[in-house]
Scaffold this motif. Structure first.
Motif, mmCIF file in Angstrom:
data_model
loop_
_atom_site.group_PDB
_atom_site.id
_atom_site.type_symbol
_atom_site.label_atom_id
_atom_site.label_comp_id
_atom_site.label_asym_id
_atom_site.label_seq_id
_atom_site.Cartn_x
_atom_site.Cartn_y
_atom_site.Cartn_z
ATOM 1 N N SER A 158 22.885 -109.009 35.018
ATOM 2 C CA SER A 158 23.696 -110.215 35.174
ATOM 3 C C SER A 158 23.197 -111.076 36.332
ATOM 4 C CB SER A 158 25.180 -109.870 35.345
ATOM 5 O OG SER A 158 25.336 -108.844 36.269
ATOM 6 N N VAL B 17 29.779 -112.597 34.254
ATOM 7 C CA VAL B 17 28.743 -113.104 35.169
ATOM 8 C C VAL B 17 29.367 -113.591 36.478
ATOM 9 C CG1 VAL B 17 28.689 -115.497 34.354
ATOM 10 C CG2 VAL B 17 26.625 -114.455 35.250
ATOM 11 N N THR C 172 30.066 -105.592 30.109
ATOM 12 C CA THR C 172 29.105 -105.995 29.080
ATOM 13 C C THR C 172 29.877 -106.801 28.056
ATOM 14 O OG1 THR C 172 28.030 -103.872 29.416
ATOM 15 C CG2 THR C 172 27.312 -105.157 27.526
ATOM 16 N N PHE D 244 25.480 -112.980 27.102
ATOM 17 C CA PHE D 244 25.164 -114.084 28.010
ATOM 18 C C PHE D 244 25.310 -115.421 27.292
ATOM 19 C CE2 PHE D 244 24.505 -111.187 31.023
ATOM 20 C CZ PHE D 244 23.239 -110.855 31.471
#
Lengths: 340, 430
Positions: free
Chosen positions: A238, B164, A95, A262
């Motif tokens: 994600s 990601v 995270t 993000f």
């Protein structure tokens, strides 16, 4: 006559002989894994009306001034941790901004980690630079947060969890929370310059919104499906950022803390809109360790007071480019919960 | 068989079946000797030509079927090669992701090489397989392109420390494991069926020579017996040569064509089966290695990849056990893979007790070494068996084209001998 009558059966016998015992290449092999019997799902307790009436963010009041680091009261939870020599913490490692691995140093760092380090520094008498020496990081996933606290350190569990964990009544039935240390909420992540500033505008545009499956975020966004939003649920949030970058989704909805992570990974995106739910974060501890909760609340009060909270916020949420300034006020603590 | 009319003393025009046999018998018992001689001579000669033509056809059929078995076998081995290269590439990409920013340059270049070679091989095989499989292979090619793009995204994000990247790696692995590999496995299964079907066809094609040859010999012998009985000369030389020569030829040809198909059988049951099993084991093993890396990359969320490792490992072990137990070959590979599995258990133990960095070090260190040992050994075994299968299948049908010509010519020669043999007696009536 003999020629004709044996010819037929003879041919048949020969053909059959040719077919029998044909060599064949068998099909592909398939390995078999012995499956465990499915675990019986334990029905989780729900809050009754009296319990629901109490504000979930109420925690236990600190019992007095903080003891000096290295001098914990004998027989207390902190005393046992001090004796053990390390604080076992449950964290996330993917995270961004809250708990993620720094690729260069290999260390897990973030806002949640900073809070845990302050707790460790309050227990152990070490220099801030050496705090990792008294911490044992256990990376856990979303579903392990409560079980690891219920199990306790002796059974492979942890002392304390900092995992962007929302405080709510139902969880209080299983574990204990500190006072609120971060105020999050559900928002939306969109492309910069898309002109979209709220969920209603997304609905008007008929946007495709990605959301983690099985979360309260999903329930909240589904309410907008009638208004035109097209909802896709993915197993992991994600995966939603991948979908957005690959052009399969127009927006993502989730906790604004995760969305800020993000935005830090993809500068072409931004977090917009008003919150459509409140997510107060708390540090999780074992339900029976009330003295530890009081201790941690005292630590948090000092952290809010002397600027360490703001410094962490500035570093992780603003300097990273995730959110715009200024640093908000830290959420004030709320006490009054009865122990027992 | 020729239907003889008119000459046969007063009987009606014979049709097929029992009326024909009756007519035949009455023609033989009644009627003139030259008539009876012709009645025997012409069908026998025709049967001899039929033997030549149909026998040659049968051998040609067998040869064609064996060629198809060999082609299908080569294609199966080629598609296996593609699959193994792709999952090897996946394992390398996942391992390198685990290393973080400073990836291993050799692993990276091997990854690129394997993707390259798999893509080239895909095109080459697509040109040889039937159309349906060809289209499926084209789809796999497109998936490989998608996969490569996703891996590059994973790398780029990993370099910047963005979590990601792990999601990209996961999505890439899904494309490979849930789409490309199953498509390849479907094609492999179709090719296995083709090997089996063509081998069955090869077996059946062998009937022709028997169906025409043995009746021919019986007919020649009967004709010779009639001539001996009627003319009180025991041996009619041409007929005797035809019968004896025919017998020798039939036995020789039957055993040679039998040897061809049993060589093919041995190649399919032996080296081809071994190559098939080892390729399956290798593909499953690389799968397991990828899952090992992904359990560590997806910290805290690795449980699904642990389950996948178990499945892949079970498949690899089953394939290797089949190779050792059924065929008695490549048994050292069983122990080699077990060694890797033990190394993986170490990695899991470290990760579960919270020592992620040690687990990664173990995975990229000891576990990697053991895996490389298994992978090198199994690569050699796969190559050896594949080459042996190909060579043996190519050699199996070697003699058949020549045999075809021999049988065809023999049929003509026997027909000629029959005409000469009966003609010798017929001349006495001119």
């Amino acid at each position: 006559m003999s020629r004709r009558s044996i010819g037929g059966p003879l041919a048949l016998v020969l053909v059959l002989a040719a077919c029998a015992g044909d060599v064949q290449l068998p099909d592909a092999v398939q390995g078999v894994v012995p499956t465990d019997p499915p675990a019986t799902t334990v029905q989780q307790p729900e809050c009754n009306t009296t319990q629901l009436a109490l504000d979930a963010t109420r925690s236990y009041e600190p019992s007095g001034p903080l003891p000096a680091p290295g001098a914990m009261p004998a027989g207390s939870t902190m005393g046992r941790i001090l004796e053990r020599g390390r604080l076992v913490v449950g964290v996330s490692a993917d995270t961004l901004l809250f708990g993620a691995r720094n690729p260069d140093s290999g260390a897990i760092e973030g806002f949640d980690i900073d809070m845990l380090k302050q707790v460790a520094l309050a227990i152990f008498d070490v220099e801030p630079d050496a705090v990792d020496s008294v911490m044992e990081y256990r990376v856990i996933n979303y579903s392990e947060r409560l079980p690891k606290l219920e199990a306790g350190v002796d059974n492979g569990g942890v002392d304390i969890v900092a995992h962007t964990m929302t405080i709510n009544c139902r969880r209080w039935l299983r574990i204990a929370f500190s006072s609120e240390y971060f105020s999050a909420g559900q928002k939306v992540l969109v492309r910069r310059g898309s002109g979209v500033g709220s969920v209603d505008e997304l609905a008007a545009a008929g946007a495709r919104v990605c959301v983690p499956d099985g979360s309260t975020n999903l329930d909240n966004i589904k309410a907008y499906e009638g208004a035109g939003v097209i909802v896709t649920a993915k197993p992991d949030i994600s995966d939603c950022l991948v979908a957005m970058q690959q052009g399969e989704a127009d927006a993502i909805t989730g906790d604004d803390t995760v969305l800020a992570g993000f935005a830090a990974q993809d500068p072409t995106t931004e977090v917009v809109g008003e919150r459509f739910s409140d997510e107060p974060y708390g540090l999780g501890m074992s339900a029976g360790a009330v003295d530890f909760v009081r201790f941690v609340n005292a630590v948090l009060e000092e952290v809010r007071r002397d600027g360490r909270w703001s410094a962490s916020y500035q570093r992780w949420l603003i300097d990273s480019g995730a959110l715009n300034g200024p640093v908000p006020a830290a959420p004030p603590p709320l006490y009054g919960r009865e122990a027992g | 068989m020729v239907a003889v009319q008119g000459r046969v003393g007063g009987t009606a025009v014979p049709r097929a079946g029992r009326p024909f046999a009756r007519a035949w018998r009455s023609a033989l018992s009644g009627g003139t000797t030259p008539g009876r001689l012709r009645l025997l001579m012409i069908p026998t000669a025709v049967l001899a030509v039929a033997f030549g033509v149909l026998g040659a056809y049968g051998i040609g059929s067998r040869a064609a079927a064996l060629r198809d078995v060999r082609d299908a076998s080569d294609q199966l081995i080629a598609v296996h090669d593609v699959q193994v290269r792709l999952v090897h590439a996946d394992a390398l990409a996942s391992e390198n992701y685990l290393r973080g920013g400073p990836e291993d340059a050799i692993a990276r270049s091997t990854y690129l090489q394997e993707i390259d070679r798999a893509s080239t091989q895909l095109v080459a095989v697509a040109n040889k397989v039937p159309e349906r499989e060809s289209l499926q292979l084209a789809d796999v090619g497109a998936l490989v392109a998608d996969y490569s793009g996703l891996v590059e995204q994973a790398r780029a994000n990993n370099r910047q420390g963005f979590p990601v990247g792990a999601a990209y790696l996961r999505v890439a692995n899904d494309v490979m494991a849930q789409q490309a590999v199953p498509a390849l496995r479907t094609i492999e299964q179709a090719l296995r069926h083709r090997v089996n079907d063509e081998l069955s066809d090869a077996h059946r094609a062998g009937a022709w020579i028997h169906l025409t040859g043995w009746p021919l010999l019986v007919v020649i012998a009967a004709g010779g017996a009639f001539v001996a009985f009627r003319f009180r000369r025991l041996i009619n030389v041409p007929l005797a040569i035809a019968a004896a020569g025919g017998l020798v030829l039939l036995v020789a040809v039957a055993s040679m064509q039998g040897a061809a198909v049993s060589d093919a059988d041995a190649a399919v049951a032996g080296p081809l089966r071994a190559a098939d099993l080892i390729a399956q084991a290798r593909a499953a093993a690389f799968d397991a290695r990828t899952d090992e890396a992904l359990t560590l990359v997806n910290r805290g969320n690795g449980a699904v990849y642990e389950a996948k490792w178990e499945q892949a490992s079970a498949t690899a072990a089953a394939a290797l056990a089949a190779s050792c137990d059924e065929l008695g070959t490549e048994c050292p590979l069983v122990a080699s893979f077990d060694g890797y599995a033990a190394g993986y258990a170490e990695v899991r133990a470290l990760d579960s007790s919270g020592e992620w960095d040690s687990a990664v070090a173990e995975s990229l260190g000891v576990s990697a070494e053991r895996f490389t040992a298994f992978s090198d050994q199994s690569a050699a075994a796969a190559a050896d068996n594949g080459a042996a299968a190909s060579a043996q299948l190519a050699a199996a049908g070697d003699a058949l084209p020549a045999l075809r010509v021999v049988v065809f010519v023999a049929g003509l020669v026997i027909a000629a001998l029959v005409l000469v043999g009966f003609g010798q007696r017929l001349r006495e009536y001119r």
